[in-house]
Design a protein around this motif. Structure first.
Motif, PDB file in Angstrom:
ATOM      1  N   SER A 239       0.835  -1.338   0.119  1.00 49.82           N
ATOM      2  CA  SER A 239      -0.023  -0.058   0.206  1.00 49.82           C
ATOM      3  C   SER A 239       1.043   0.960  -0.115  1.00 49.82           C
ATOM      4  O   SER A 239       2.438   1.280   0.253  1.00 49.82           O
ATOM      5  CB  SER A 239      -0.879  -0.406   1.561  1.00 49.82           C
ATOM      6  N   ASP A 240       0.358   2.338  -0.623  1.00 49.77           N
ATOM      7  CA  ASP A 240       1.220   3.461  -0.758  1.00 49.77           C
ATOM      8  C   ASP A 240       1.627   4.252   0.759  1.00 49.77           C
ATOM      9  O   ASP A 240       2.755   4.550   0.975  1.00 49.77           O
ATOM     10  CB  ASP A 240      -0.409   4.747  -1.139  1.00 49.77           C
ATOM     11  N   GLN A 241       0.943   4.056   1.870  1.00 50.98           N
ATOM     12  CA  GLN A 241       0.676   3.884   3.287  1.00 50.98           C
ATOM     13  C   GLN A 241       2.300   3.551   3.438  1.00 50.98           C
ATOM     14  O   GLN A 241       3.046   4.150   4.376  1.00 50.98           O
ATOM     15  CB  GLN A 241      -0.498   3.953   4.170  1.00 50.98           C
ATOM     16  N   LYS A 242       2.335   2.083   3.379  1.00 47.39           N
ATOM     17  CA  LYS A 242       3.277   1.140   4.123  1.00 47.39           C
ATOM     18  C   LYS A 242       4.721   0.989   3.110  1.00 47.39           C
ATOM     19  O   LYS A 242       5.805   1.378   3.897  1.00 47.39           O
ATOM     20  CB  LYS A 242       2.713  -0.251   3.952  1.00 47.39           C
ATOM     21  N   LEU A 243       4.125   1.417   1.721  1.00 48.99           N
ATOM     22  CA  LEU A 243       5.922   2.342   0.872  1.00 48.99           C
ATOM     23  C   LEU A 243       6.289   3.381   2.005  1.00 48.99           C
ATOM     24  O   LEU A 243       7.613   3.587   2.182  1.00 48.99           O
ATOM     25  CB  LEU A 243       5.463   2.448  -0.123  1.00 48.99           C
ATOM     26  N   LEU A 244       5.288   4.218   2.432  1.00 50.54           N
ATOM     27  CA  LEU A 244       5.878   5.930   1.985  1.00 50.54           C
ATOM     28  C   LEU A 244       6.531   5.558   4.347  1.00 50.54           C
ATOM     29  O   LEU A 244       7.870   6.358   4.782  1.00 50.54           O
ATOM     30  CB  LEU A 244       4.175   6.726   2.930  1.00 50.54           C
ATOM     31  N   LEU A 245       5.742   4.521   4.870  1.00 49.78           N
ATOM     32  CA  LEU A 245       6.145   4.532   6.276  1.00 49.78           C
ATOM     33  C   LEU A 245       8.075   3.393   5.450  1.00 49.78           C
ATOM     34  O   LEU A 245       8.429   4.147   6.312  1.00 49.78           O
ATOM     35  CB  LEU A 245       5.480   3.508   6.843  1.00 49.78           C
ATOM     36  N   ALA A 246       7.574   2.830   5.191  1.00 49.01           N
ATOM     37  CA  ALA A 246       9.436   2.238   4.749  1.00 49.01           C
ATOM     38  C   ALA A 246      10.059   3.552   4.450  1.00 49.01           C
ATOM     39  O   ALA A 246      11.493   3.807   4.504  1.00 49.01           O
ATOM     40  CB  ALA A 246       8.803   0.891   3.942  1.00 49.01           C
ATOM     41  N   GLY A 247      10.095   4.385   3.438  1.00 46.26           N
ATOM     42  CA  GLY A 247      11.117   5.499   2.991  1.00 46.26           C
ATOM     43  C   GLY A 247      11.244   6.284   3.781  1.00 46.26           C
ATOM     44  O   GLY A 247      12.616   6.290   3.868  1.00 46.26           O
ATOM     45  N   GLU A 248      10.362   6.359   5.088  1.00 45.78           N
ATOM     46  CA  GLU A 248      10.481   7.584   6.280  1.00 45.78           C
ATOM     47  C   GLU A 248      11.130   6.839   7.063  1.00 45.78           C
ATOM     48  O   GLU A 248      13.048   7.565   7.045  1.00 45.78           O
ATOM     49  CB  GLU A 248       9.686   8.205   6.655  1.00 45.78           C
ATOM     50  N   ALA A 249      11.556   5.233   7.380  1.00 47.44           N
ATOM     51  CA  ALA A 249      12.502   4.752   7.996  1.00 47.44           C
ATOM     52  C   ALA A 249      13.657   4.781   7.687  1.00 47.44           C
ATOM     53  O   ALA A 249      14.676   5.035   8.189  1.00 47.44           O
ATOM     54  CB  ALA A 249      12.003   3.360   8.063  1.00 47.44           C
ATOM     55  N   VAL A 250      13.960   4.331   5.928  1.00 46.54           N
ATOM     56  CA  VAL A 250      14.905   4.648   5.599  1.00 46.54           C
ATOM     57  C   VAL A 250      15.588   5.232   5.135  1.00 46.54           C
ATOM     58  O   VAL A 250      17.010   6.101   5.552  1.00 46.54           O
ATOM     59  CB  VAL A 250      14.999   3.392   4.514  1.00 46.54           C
ATOM     60  N   HIS A 251      14.975   6.259   5.177  1.00 44.58           N
ATOM     61  CA  HIS A 251      15.648   8.350   5.533  1.00 44.58           C
ATOM     62  C   HIS A 251      15.856   8.673   6.865  1.00 44.58           C
ATOM     63  O   HIS A 251      17.699   9.179   6.979  1.00 44.58           O
ATOM     64  CB  HIS A 251      14.058   9.048   4.742  1.00 44.58           C
ATOM     65  N   GLY A 252      15.112   8.068   7.413  1.00 45.73           N
ATOM     66  CA  GLY A 252      15.672   8.212   9.273  1.00 45.73           C
ATOM     67  C   GLY A 252      16.831   7.596   9.555  1.00 45.73           C
ATOM     68  O   GLY A 252      17.698   8.293  10.215  1.00 45.73           O
ATOM     69  N   PHE A 253      16.999   6.680   9.303  1.00 42.37           N
ATOM     70  CA  PHE A 253      18.368   5.511   9.118  1.00 42.37           C
ATOM     71  C   PHE A 253      19.853   6.409   8.561  1.00 42.37           C
ATOM     72  O   PHE A 253      20.879   6.735   8.539  1.00 42.37           O
ATOM     73  CB  PHE A 253      18.244   4.225   9.060  1.00 42.37           C
ATOM     74  N   THR A 254      19.042   6.748   7.308  1.00 42.03           N
ATOM     75  CA  THR A 254      20.200   6.919   6.453  1.00 42.03           C
ATOM     76  C   THR A 254      20.588   8.695   6.959  1.00 42.03           C
ATOM     77  O   THR A 254      21.850   9.075   6.966  1.00 42.03           O
ATOM     78  CB  THR A 254      20.111   7.122   5.465  1.00 42.03           C
ATOM     79  N   SER A 255      20.022   9.201   6.983  1.00 38.45           N
ATOM     80  CA  SER A 255      20.356  10.714   8.237  1.00 38.45           C
ATOM     81  C   SER A 255      21.011  10.551   8.970  1.00 38.45           C
ATOM     82  O   SER A 255      21.631  11.455  10.159  1.00 38.45           O
ATOM     83  CB  SER A 255      19.269  11.568   8.225  1.00 38.45           C
ATOM     84  N   ASP A 256      20.793   9.228  10.350  1.00 41.41           N
ATOM     85  CA  ASP A 256      21.266   9.414  11.755  1.00 41.41           C
ATOM     86  C   ASP A 256      20.911   7.609  12.103  1.00 41.41           C
ATOM     87  O   ASP A 256      20.317   7.308  12.609  1.00 41.41           O
ATOM     88  CB  ASP A 256      20.145  10.335  12.646  1.00 41.41           C
ATOM     89  N   PRO A 257      22.360   7.889  10.972  1.00 41.96           N
ATOM     90  CA  PRO A 257      22.428   5.694  11.109  1.00 41.96           C
ATOM     91  C   PRO A 257      22.187   5.491  13.348  1.00 41.96           C
ATOM     92  O   PRO A 257      23.415   5.920  13.981  1.00 41.96           O
ATOM     93  CB  PRO A 257      23.574   6.046  10.853  1.00 41.96           C
ATOM     94  N   SER A 258      21.689   4.254  13.041  1.00 42.05           N
ATOM     95  CA  SER A 258      22.072   3.675  14.407  1.00 42.05           C
ATOM     96  C   SER A 258      21.666   2.277  14.511  1.00 42.05           C
ATOM     97  O   SER A 258      20.324   2.652  13.709  1.00 42.05           O
ATOM     98  CB  SER A 258      20.904   4.635  15.693  1.00 42.05           C
ATOM     99  N   ALA A 259      21.011   1.695  15.670  1.00 43.35           N
ATOM    100  CA  ALA A 259      21.371   0.709  15.805  1.00 43.35           C
ATOM    101  C   ALA A 259      19.077   0.038  15.484  1.00 43.35           C
ATOM    102  O   ALA A 259      19.262  -0.374  14.956  1.00 43.35           O
ATOM    103  CB  ALA A 259      21.923  -0.555  16.810  1.00 43.35           C
ATOM    104  N   GLU A 260      19.182   0.757  17.231  1.00 42.82           N
ATOM    105  CA  GLU A 260      17.696   1.213  16.400  1.00 42.82           C
ATOM    106  C   GLU A 260      17.110   1.568  15.531  1.00 42.82           C
ATOM    107  O   GLU A 260      15.222   1.184  14.892  1.00 42.82           O
ATOM    108  CB  GLU A 260      17.172   2.091  18.010  1.00 42.82           C
ATOM    109  N   ARG A 261      17.868   3.021  14.805  1.00 36.66           N
ATOM    110  CA  ARG A 261      17.313   2.722  13.643  1.00 36.66           C
ATOM    111  C   ARG A 261      17.247   1.981  12.405  1.00 36.66           C
ATOM    112  O   ARG A 261      15.841   2.126  11.331  1.00 36.66           O
ATOM    113  CB  ARG A 261      17.274   4.487  12.888  1.00 36.66           C
ATOM    114  N   ALA A 262      18.040   1.553  11.885  1.00 39.56           N
ATOM    115  CA  ALA A 262      17.941   0.671  11.564  1.00 39.56           C
ATOM    116  C   ALA A 262      16.745  -1.008  11.743  1.00 39.56           C
ATOM    117  O   ALA A 262      16.384  -1.093  10.384  1.00 39.56           O
ATOM    118  CB  ALA A 262      19.593  -0.218  11.400  1.00 39.56           C
ATOM    119  N   ARG A 263      17.321  -1.356  12.959  1.00 37.34           N
ATOM    120  CA  ARG A 263      15.700  -2.603  12.895  1.00 37.34           C
ATOM    121  C   ARG A 263      14.087  -1.490  12.395  1.00 37.34           C
ATOM    122  O   ARG A 263      13.149  -2.318  11.420  1.00 37.34           O
ATOM    123  CB  ARG A 263      16.242  -2.320  14.396  1.00 37.34           C
TER     124      ARG A 263
END
Length: 598
Positions: A239-263
């Motif tokens: 769904s668009d919502q799940k893709l958006l959430l996944a994209g936001e999570a990946v963006h959050g990890f690339t901007s501030d890498p951490s184990a918690e954000r990676a998980r």
């Protein structure tokens, strides 16, 4: 390198073939007596006075193979909801072909064995071995286009479902009603969990194992549990919502890498894809490289001494199985393909010639996994058992050879996309009926010595392969120009006409060739949403003048028909039809000859 090989279809088929050869070598070695002794070793579990035990062969055939059929259930569920089986017209042809590919082999076998002690083996030659067929197609390579793979995969899925139904209906020896009722209750519990959207894996594993035991005790073959459980696994498009959430999570990890954000990013990305697809990804390697090869090792071993081979040469069981696989599959699938095309019941998934379809029908006679599976259910007499196995090996080998020969002959005749029902018998014109004019789409200098006119289809795989060839020709020769004319094969390529319309919309803004290149670079992604995205990126309004664009495309199609175009791609060099191979060297030679001419 080795890992990459094992991830290919040829790699998984090589493992299966190796296991088969090892089984034959083991059964025919000086230690051949240990083959049957080993696979009849009992293994089980006990709790107090309760004991559950099977020999190793039954643990493989009834246990491990349930996982194999579970994977088939997953594939059926996915195809019905999101894949090719959604489109009834695309299902019709491979479904009728699969039915013909089971009916004719069974009929041939019964003609030779009806009324005899081996009549119950009619189910042995009915099933196609998907793993071996895909391996052969991988070896065939470019001779097998993607639409043929799609056709044969759909056929194999229908074939597998019909084979499972036959096993359940005709190869159930006795039935225990209490165990069957228990199995129904457990299946109902699984359906209830799914309805409640409870996706805890331990609950499904426990219920699935209990369902497997109950089904085994009921007398029905437990592989039915596998396909039923697989079909119940939830499948959905991201769904668009799940893709958006996944994209936001990946963006959050690339901007501030951490184990918690990676998980969190991994969890979001994983949830965007359905459980069905994730399970297929995890189970395919185990099924292809472990389960099916172990099954082959446990079942393919047959002693091939002089006495057994002499008996097999005259055995109606061996001859019936081999002829069923070789001739029955070929005739049944060919006839089952022709009938729905002839009467307009369905369409093919791509642009195929009869030579390719006949090659696919031939290799579908490779019946191994399910054929050996049914041998174990159909025959209790060891002699009949061995004769049927020899028939499977002989028929499958001959079917593979026949398929390879047909593919080679079809390839040698040329690779033009011509629909089976449209192969012309008449003499076709060789001269371009409408000369290149100001309304044509031209790439190259107006005073070019050589003009290549291509009648193409944006969804045609052959046109896609020709695209870089023509680009290279234009780079090599400054005095060569390319003219593109539309010839969408609507019955075979449902996205070709919309793609042509969008290219014409781009032409209004002077961006035809830019859109032309994008469409060929993204042939697998030509939905309306994809086309609108490509148009938006070029600041093009895709559906603003559909009647005008359709009329423009129709002019190209009319000129193509008048010029004898019946399939795509068709090329004209300086107004004369080009009839050679569609590779760079061949076309380059033809262009060079024209450039030298006065």
């Amino acid at each position: 390198m080795l890992r990459a090989f094992f991830r290919t279809e040829a790699g998984s088929t090589s493992v299966l073939l190796t296991a088969t050869v090892l089984a034959l070598l083991w059964a025919n070695s000086p230690w051949g007596h240990t083959y049957e002794a080993f696979w009849h070793t009992h293994m089980g579990i006990s709790f107090g006075d309760a004991r559950f035990s099977l020999d190793l062969r039954h643990w493989v055939n009834d246990g491990l193979m349930t996982v194999f059929f579970f994977l088939i259930g997953l594939e059926v569920s996915y195809e019905v909801r999101l894949g090719q089986l959604r489109n009834r017209r695309l299902i019709a042809v491979p479904a009728v072909a699969a039915f013909g590919g089971m009916l004719v082999p069974a009929g041939i076998y019964l003609l030779l064995n009806y009324g005899g002690p081996a009549a119950g083996g009619w189910g042995v030659p009915i099933a196609t071995d998907t793993a071996f067929v895909l391996g052969v197609l991988a070896v065939v390579g470019a001779r097998c286009p993607d639409p043929l793979r799609a056709f044969l995969l759909t056929l194999a899925i229908v074939d597998d479902v019909l084979a499972i139904m036959i096993i359940a209906i005709f190869y159930t020896a006795s039935l225990s009603v209490p165990a069957l009722l228990a199995a129904i209750v457990l299946l109902g519990a699984v359906v209830t969990l799914r309805w409640l959207r409870i996706w805890r894996a331990p609950a499904y594993i426990v219920l699935g194992f209990a369902l497997w035991v109950a089904t085994l005790q009921s007398g029905i073959h437990p592989t039915l549990v596998g396909i039923a459980m697989g079909m119940l696994v939830f499948v959905y498009a991201p769904s668009d919502q799940k893709l958006l959430l996944a994209g936001e999570a990946v963006h959050g990890f690339t901007s501030d890498p951490s184990a918690e954000r990676a998980r969190e990013a991994a969890r979001r990305v994983q949830r965007a894809v359905s459980v069905n697809e994730r399970l297929q990804l995890r189970l395919h390697p185990w099924s292809s490289h472990v389960i099916v090869p172990v099954f082959a090792l446990a079942n393919a071993g047959v002693r091939l001494d002089a006495e057994i081979l002499r008996a097999a040469l005259t055995s109606p069981v061996t001859i019936g199985v081999a002829l069923g696989l070789l001739a029955g599959k070929f005739l049944g699938i060919s006839l089952g393909t022709w009938l729905p095309l002839r009467f307009g019941w369905g369409i093919l998934p791509g642009n195929l010639v009869w030579g390719q379809l006949l090659g696919g029908a031939a290799v579908s006679g490779i019946g191994f996994t399910v054929a050996l599976f049914i041998v174990d259910l159909a025959f209790k007499d060891q002699a009949l058992h061995d004769q049927a196995k020899i028939g499977i090996l002989a028929g499958s080998l001959l079917a593979a050879v026949l398929g390879w020969v047909i593919f080679k002959l079809a390839w040698d005749r040329g690779g033009v996309c011509a629909p089976p029902e449209a192969e012309p018998a008449e003499e076709l014109p060789e001269v371009l009926s409408v000369p290149v004019g100001p309304t044509d789409h031209v790439r190259g200098p107006a005073d070019a010595r050589v003009t290549i006119v291509e009648y193409g289809d944006f969804e045609c795989p052959y046109c896609g392969r020709l695209h870089p060839v023509l680009e290279e020709l234009l780079r090599k020769h400054a005095d060569v120009r390319l003219v593109f004319r539309h010839f969408p094969l609507r019955t075979l390529h449902p996205r070709a006409a919309p793609a042509a319309i969008v290219s014409e919309a781009a032409a209004e803004r002077g961006r035809f060739w830019e859109m032309h290149d994008v469409l060929y670079d993204n042939q697998r992604f030509l939905t309306d949403a994809d086309l609108e995205q490509y148009a938006a990126e070029m600041d093009v309004v895709p559906w603003s003048n559909v009647p005008g664009h359709v009329a423009r495309i129709a002019l190209d199609e009319e000129s193509g028909r008048d010029s004898g175009v019946r399939g795509t791609p068709t090329l004209f060099l300086n107004g004369i039809r080009y009839q050679g191979p569609l590779d760079l060297d061949s076309i380059d030679r033809a262009v060079a000859n024209l450039r030298k001419s006065p």
